[in-house]
Design a protein around this motif. Structure first.
Motif, mmCIF file in Angstrom:
data_model
loop_
_atom_site.group_PDB
_atom_site.id
_atom_site.type_symbol
_atom_site.label_atom_id
_atom_site.label_comp_id
_atom_site.label_asym_id
_atom_site.label_seq_id
_atom_site.Cartn_x
_atom_site.Cartn_y
_atom_site.Cartn_z
ATOM 1 N N LYS A 172 55.495 -22.485 -1.717
ATOM 2 C CA LYS A 172 54.372 -23.023 -2.501
ATOM 3 C C LYS A 172 54.798 -24.156 -3.285
ATOM 4 C CE LYS A 172 50.864 -19.664 -2.688
ATOM 5 N NZ LYS A 172 49.936 -19.064 -3.806
ATOM 6 N N ASN A 173 55.953 -24.148 -3.816
ATOM 7 C CA ASN A 173 56.483 -25.333 -4.578
ATOM 8 C C ASN A 173 58.053 -25.306 -4.512
ATOM 9 O OD1 ASN A 173 56.381 -27.326 -6.663
ATOM 10 N ND2 ASN A 173 56.669 -25.833 -8.386
ATOM 11 N N PRO A 174 58.328 -25.868 -3.530
ATOM 12 C CA PRO A 174 59.798 -25.985 -2.893
ATOM 13 C C PRO A 174 60.680 -26.981 -3.828
ATOM 14 C CG PRO A 174 58.577 -26.998 -1.299
ATOM 15 C CD PRO A 174 57.429 -26.490 -1.958
ATOM 16 N N PRO A 175 61.849 -26.233 -4.410
ATOM 17 C CA PRO A 175 62.575 -27.440 -5.433
ATOM 18 C C PRO A 175 63.049 -28.446 -4.790
ATOM 19 C CG PRO A 175 63.842 -25.310 -4.907
ATOM 20 C CD PRO A 175 62.527 -25.181 -4.093
ATOM 21 N N GLU A 176 62.894 -28.541 -3.576
ATOM 22 C CA GLU A 176 63.504 -29.820 -2.550
ATOM 23 C C GLU A 176 62.582 -30.077 -1.477
ATOM 24 O OE1 GLU A 176 66.922 -29.225 -0.007
ATOM 25 O OE2 GLU A 176 67.347 -27.464 -1.262
ATOM 26 N N LYS A 177 62.639 -31.304 -0.967
ATOM 27 C CA LYS A 177 61.590 -31.531 0.184
ATOM 28 C C LYS A 177 62.023 -30.638 1.515
ATOM 29 C CE LYS A 177 59.894 -35.733 2.663
ATOM 30 N NZ LYS A 177 60.139 -35.138 4.159
ATOM 31 N N LEU A 178 61.014 -30.007 1.918
ATOM 32 C CA LEU A 178 61.399 -29.341 3.211
ATOM 33 C C LEU A 178 60.663 -30.110 4.214
ATOM 34 C CD1 LEU A 178 60.682 -25.588 2.357
ATOM 35 C CD2 LEU A 178 62.885 -26.824 2.427
ATOM 36 N N ASP A 179 61.084 -30.283 5.378
ATOM 37 C CA ASP A 179 60.701 -30.896 6.485
ATOM 38 C C ASP A 179 60.027 -30.163 7.709
ATOM 39 O OD1 ASP A 179 61.275 -33.791 5.967
ATOM 40 O OD2 ASP A 179 63.189 -32.865 5.590
ATOM 41 N N LEU A 180 60.466 -28.873 7.874
ATOM 42 C CA LEU A 180 60.148 -27.973 8.897
ATOM 43 C C LEU A 180 60.651 -26.651 8.344
ATOM 44 C CD1 LEU A 180 58.837 -27.873 11.972
ATOM 45 C CD2 LEU A 180 61.438 -27.841 12.442
ATOM 46 N N ILE A 181 59.555 -25.653 8.494
ATOM 47 C CA ILE A 181 59.837 -24.214 8.446
ATOM 48 C C ILE A 181 59.681 -23.429 9.839
ATOM 49 C CG2 ILE A 181 59.268 -22.085 7.222
ATOM 50 C CD1 ILE A 181 58.394 -23.834 5.007
ATOM 51 N N VAL A 182 60.568 -22.633 10.447
ATOM 52 C CA VAL A 182 60.612 -21.802 11.441
ATOM 53 C C VAL A 182 60.647 -20.419 11.114
ATOM 54 C CG1 VAL A 182 61.439 -21.340 13.730
ATOM 55 C CG2 VAL A 182 61.561 -23.811 12.905
ATOM 56 N N PRO A 183 59.343 -19.679 11.053
ATOM 57 C CA PRO A 183 59.504 -18.098 10.840
ATOM 58 C C PRO A 183 59.758 -17.423 12.103
ATOM 59 C CG PRO A 183 57.165 -19.066 10.971
ATOM 60 C CD PRO A 183 58.090 -20.041 11.127
ATOM 61 N N ARG A 184 60.766 -16.663 12.144
ATOM 62 C CA ARG A 184 60.822 -15.941 13.486
ATOM 63 C C ARG A 184 61.019 -14.435 13.020
ATOM 64 N NH1 ARG A 184 66.542 -17.603 16.539
ATOM 65 N NH2 ARG A 184 66.036 -15.427 17.272
#
Length: 400
Positions: A172-184
């Motif tokens: 919800k509030n990442p400490p750094e910029k995330l560009d893509l998340i892949v849940p496996r």
């Protein structure tokens, strides 16, 4: 993010190959701690958790294969010059930071990170608590390889140790910029990530794969393909779960009984729909519609009857996970209709769904098998872990 030279990236991977070989016993010892704490009755999860010499060989091979592939960054996709003199190039570019959330499999810690790194991405690894010791040791190997080549480890590969609430807060509030998340993982994990993530989520890992036996199927091929697809590796997302048989196949009832016998000999528990239950009275009934949506990850399969290929296509598109689907038929027209209309990442004629795998499909190591349609569907290999960027060169042009 700084773009690394191809040679620097490949030198890191060479180091990693050597370090994994040197650290074999330590990796297996760390894995044993995880195995000793795990309930082995969950066979599918336990199989995914095990790290042995063969799996380490596979990790080393995965790193080597990625090292030997062309660098995917900075490749020219298109070039054009406009009437106004602007020259426009479209090139591949890194995503930036990719987070992968996965359960059990320590080899993902190698295969995911090597792909992300070669594509010049930073990767955040959130493995399951059941594999913590294994993953921590593998992260140490990565950090050693990065340090040997003058790179700051934390800038490229990080293993995250967070519980469910901490993971939710991070998404919800990442400490750094995330560009893509892949849940496996399964449906619960995917829903959890989609509900809380603030960036793009690429869904992967859910199977629930279907196979349709057409009336023109070669029966020997059919039995061989089904047994392989169902029993070769039950913990894999490309394993078979649902079998649909055409009522118009010659010797329909005898073939249903023969198929059931073959699966029973391979210790597969059978569930049957209403039509098949009449032929296989000892099979368990499909009591809830939800069973058709379920991915088993077990020696269990559903057999159902259909009247034709159109009914098979409709049922697959309604219930499957969109991963892999197969038609057994010698009629190429039927096969083409099936393959064009079934909405899955991979569609097969007369071959096991177990081939939906980066290595088997010639892609090499894979981050995951995507069942999304944007930006890619199927094995996510090195070439799929980049985005694109336009380079526009001018000489003072203004729009009027």
């Amino acid at each position: 993010m700084k773009l690394l030279a191809k040679d620097i990236k490949n030198n890191v991977l060479k180091s990693m190959e050597r370090i994994l070989d040197e650290e074999r016993e330590a990796i297996i010892a760390a894995n044993k701690k995880d195995l000793d704490s795990f309930d082995s009755s969950d066979r599918a999860m336990y199989d995914r958790l095990v790290v042995n010499k063969a799996k380490i060989d596979g990790m080393i091979q995965a790193v080597k294969e990625v090292r030997e592939q062309d660098d995917p960054v900075g490749k020219l996709k298109s070039s054009r010059e406009l009437d106004n003199g602007l020259k426009i190039l479209n090139k591949t570019a890194p995503f930036g930071t990719i987070m992968i959330i996965y359960e059990s499999r320590p080899d993902v810690t190698i295969e995911a990170a090597v792909l992300a790194f070669k594509a010049n991405n930073k990767i955040l690894l959130k493995g399951g608590k059941e594999a913590w010791n294994s993953n921590k040791k593998l992260e140490e190997c990565w950090h050693r390889a990065l340090k040997e080549n003058g790179l700051q480890p934390a800038a490229w590969i990080q293993l995250l140790n967070m519980n469910r609430q901490e993971t939710q807060d991070f998404l919800k509030n990442p400490p750094e910029k995330l560009d893509l998340i892949v849940p496996r993982g399964g449906e619960r994990l995917i829903k959890f990530v989609k509900d809380h993530a603030q960036c793009a989520v690429l869904v992967s890992g859910r199977g629930n794969n279907f196979l349709y036996i057409n009336k023109d199927a070669d029966w020997d091929k059919t039995l061989r393909v089904i047994v392989n697809a169902k029993t070769h590796k039950i913990s894999a997302c490309n394993a078979l779960d649902k079998i649909l048989i055409d009522k118009n196949i010659p010797g329909y009832e005898d073939k249903v009984k023969e198929l059931a016998g073959e699966l029973h000999r391979n210790s597969v528990e059978l569930l049957a729909d209403t039509d098949i239950k009449k032929i296989l009275p000892d099979a368990s009934p499909v009591e809830e519609e939800s069973v058709w949506y379920e991915e088993f990850l077990a020696l269990k399969a559903v057999i159902g009857a259909v009247d034709n290929v159109e009914e098979a296509i409709d049922r697959i598109n309604k219930y499957s996970g969109g991963h892999s689907a197969c038609v057994l038929t010698e009629d190429d027209d039927v096969a083409l209709a099936f393959m064009e209309q079934v909405d899955s990442a991979a569609v097969y004629q007369n071959a096991s769904t177990r081939f939906t795998d980066g290595g088997q499909m010639g892609v090499g190591a894979e981050l995951a098998i995507s069942t999304d349609k944007l930006h890619h569907r199927g094995p996510l290999g090195l070439e799929q872990l980049v985005t694109n960027k336009y380079y526009v060169y001018g000489d003072g042009q203004v729009r009027i």
